[in-house]
Design an enzyme around this catalytic site. Sequence first.
Site, PDB file in Angstrom:
ATOM      1  N   ARG A  35      36.015  28.392  42.851  1.00  0.00           N
ATOM      2  CA  ARG A  35      36.757  29.486  42.099  1.00  0.00           C
ATOM      3  C   ARG A  35      36.784  29.296  40.778  1.00  0.00           C
ATOM      4  O   ARG A  35      35.100  30.095  40.295  1.00  0.00           O
ATOM      5  CB  ARG A  35      38.245  29.586  42.058  1.00  0.00           C
ATOM      6  CG  ARG A  35      38.558  31.524  41.046  1.00  0.00           C
ATOM      7  CD  ARG A  35      39.996  32.005  41.103  1.00  0.00           C
ATOM      8  NE  ARG A  35      40.264  31.985  42.361  1.00  0.00           N
ATOM      9  CZ  ARG A  35      41.507  31.712  43.075  1.00  0.00           C
ATOM     10  NH1 ARG A  35      42.556  32.303  41.419  1.00  0.00           N
ATOM     11  NH2 ARG A  35      41.948  32.928  43.857  1.00  0.00           N
ATOM     12  N   HIS A  96      34.505  39.057  49.209  1.00  0.00           N
ATOM     13  CA  HIS A  96      35.360  38.108  47.696  1.00  0.00           C
ATOM     14  C   HIS A  96      36.472  39.298  47.453  1.00  0.00           C
ATOM     15  O   HIS A  96      36.873  40.054  47.212  1.00  0.00           O
ATOM     16  CB  HIS A  96      34.564  38.045  46.368  1.00  0.00           C
ATOM     17  CG  HIS A  96      34.983  37.296  45.530  1.00  0.00           C
ATOM     18  ND1 HIS A  96      35.487  36.258  45.626  1.00  0.00           N
ATOM     19  CD2 HIS A  96      35.565  37.919  44.181  1.00  0.00           C
ATOM     20  CE1 HIS A  96      35.653  35.363  44.551  1.00  0.00           C
ATOM     21  NE2 HIS A  96      36.416  36.099  43.701  1.00  0.00           N
ATOM     22  N   TYR A 140      30.025  54.532  35.802  1.00  0.00           N
ATOM     23  CA  TYR A 140      29.450  55.195  34.894  1.00  0.00           C
ATOM     24  C   TYR A 140      28.043  54.347  35.362  1.00  0.00           C
ATOM     25  O   TYR A 140      26.673  54.530  34.432  1.00  0.00           O
ATOM     26  CB  TYR A 140      30.100  55.560  34.195  1.00  0.00           C
ATOM     27  CG  TYR A 140      31.572  56.349  33.321  1.00  0.00           C
ATOM     28  CD1 TYR A 140      30.988  57.972  33.764  1.00  0.00           C
ATOM     29  CD2 TYR A 140      32.734  56.132  33.582  1.00  0.00           C
ATOM     30  CE1 TYR A 140      32.450  58.781  34.619  1.00  0.00           C
ATOM     31  CE2 TYR A 140      33.686  57.110  33.180  1.00  0.00           C
ATOM     32  CZ  TYR A 140      33.329  58.042  33.759  1.00  0.00           C
ATOM     33  OH  TYR A 140      34.712  58.835  33.919  1.00  0.00           O
TER      34      TYR A 140
END
Length: 394
Positions: A35, A96, A140
């Site tokens: 991580r 993930h 967007y």
Amino acid sequence: MTDFRDPFDAIKDHPFDEALSQRYLVYALSTITARSLPDLRDGLKPVHRRLLWAMRLLRMEPGGASADVLSANPARNTTAYKKCARVVGDVIGKYHPHGDASVYDAMVRLAQDFSLRTPLVDGQGNFGNIDGDNAAAMRYTEARLTQAAADLMAGLDEGTVEFRPTYNGEDEEPEVFPGLFPNLLANGASGIAVGMATNIPSHNVAEIVDATLEVIDNPHVEHARLMELFKGPDFATGGIVAESADAVAQAYETGRGSFRVRGRFHAEEAEKADDREAGIERLGGGQWQLVISEIPYQVAKGKLIEQIAAAIADKKLPILEDVRDESDEQIRIVLVPRSRNVDPELLKESLYKLTDLETRFGLNLNVLDASRTPMVMGLKELLNNWVASQIDIL
């Protein structure tokens, strides 16, 4: 068939401290290796690697995709942007299994030219700005890979690296990217694990290549010689490293250290405010103003201007009359002194003390080596390991 067994029969007595330590150790190792720390071979954490891999599978090729790639697979002859929500959905669904917000934040950072010196994602839409404003929602914005990301993944189809099953065993993902682009030092990395952290600045790619060639040609090269080629950090937002060359060299020799990073100023004759739109007219009498053209890394421009304005309002900077933000694509923060007799160096030193025009960046070259072992490396050791991994891939 109903199970009538008593669930309490499955309870086992175990010392609490031993059970807790075992489980915390598993969590700590997972955080360190899967991580928070980057792999020295491609300079990526798993979330970034999975993002780029998912974009590659979605055929989000860079605008300048190489001719051999396009001719070998005409179906990939596209440079169209695709919605970021589509990428994030693929990543959290296939590779993930974490929150979509954290994955999108990682993707946004890969597209910001003020966060990465060489962005790996080519974003279209609002991906945030240096003022500290957030990116638009993922529905967007659109993106595709940059050429640097394509170079980082070059060779994946040639069996150069191992693939491993995804978390649910339904698909495969590469353990590491094989490309020659020196992403770890070119873009840097930062992360906090359990009991350790990493903080690597970005650097000039040409200097990285020169230092790497020197290591290849002369395996016994001295660190001082490497630092003649490898000058030190080169941050995405510019700025000046206000440390001696010896201090910088010492930090890169041990893999730990810190640098003072300052904004970059230049002085110019002041303009008449009334005539600024009609055309610049210089004032005589030796009047001048300071212009900030570069700011320290990870400092939001809007916050910096607020700090300067607050210092003026609180009368902590009596020698400064006004601050104006005249930035467009380039940063331009204008500082107007109270009078022409103000010492520019005194004004700079006051700003360093009262605002984030001077920050400290802590260097910590803590990375995962080829065996996934966390280790703090000096510059020469880092380059040697990277060259060895590239030779192995080749």
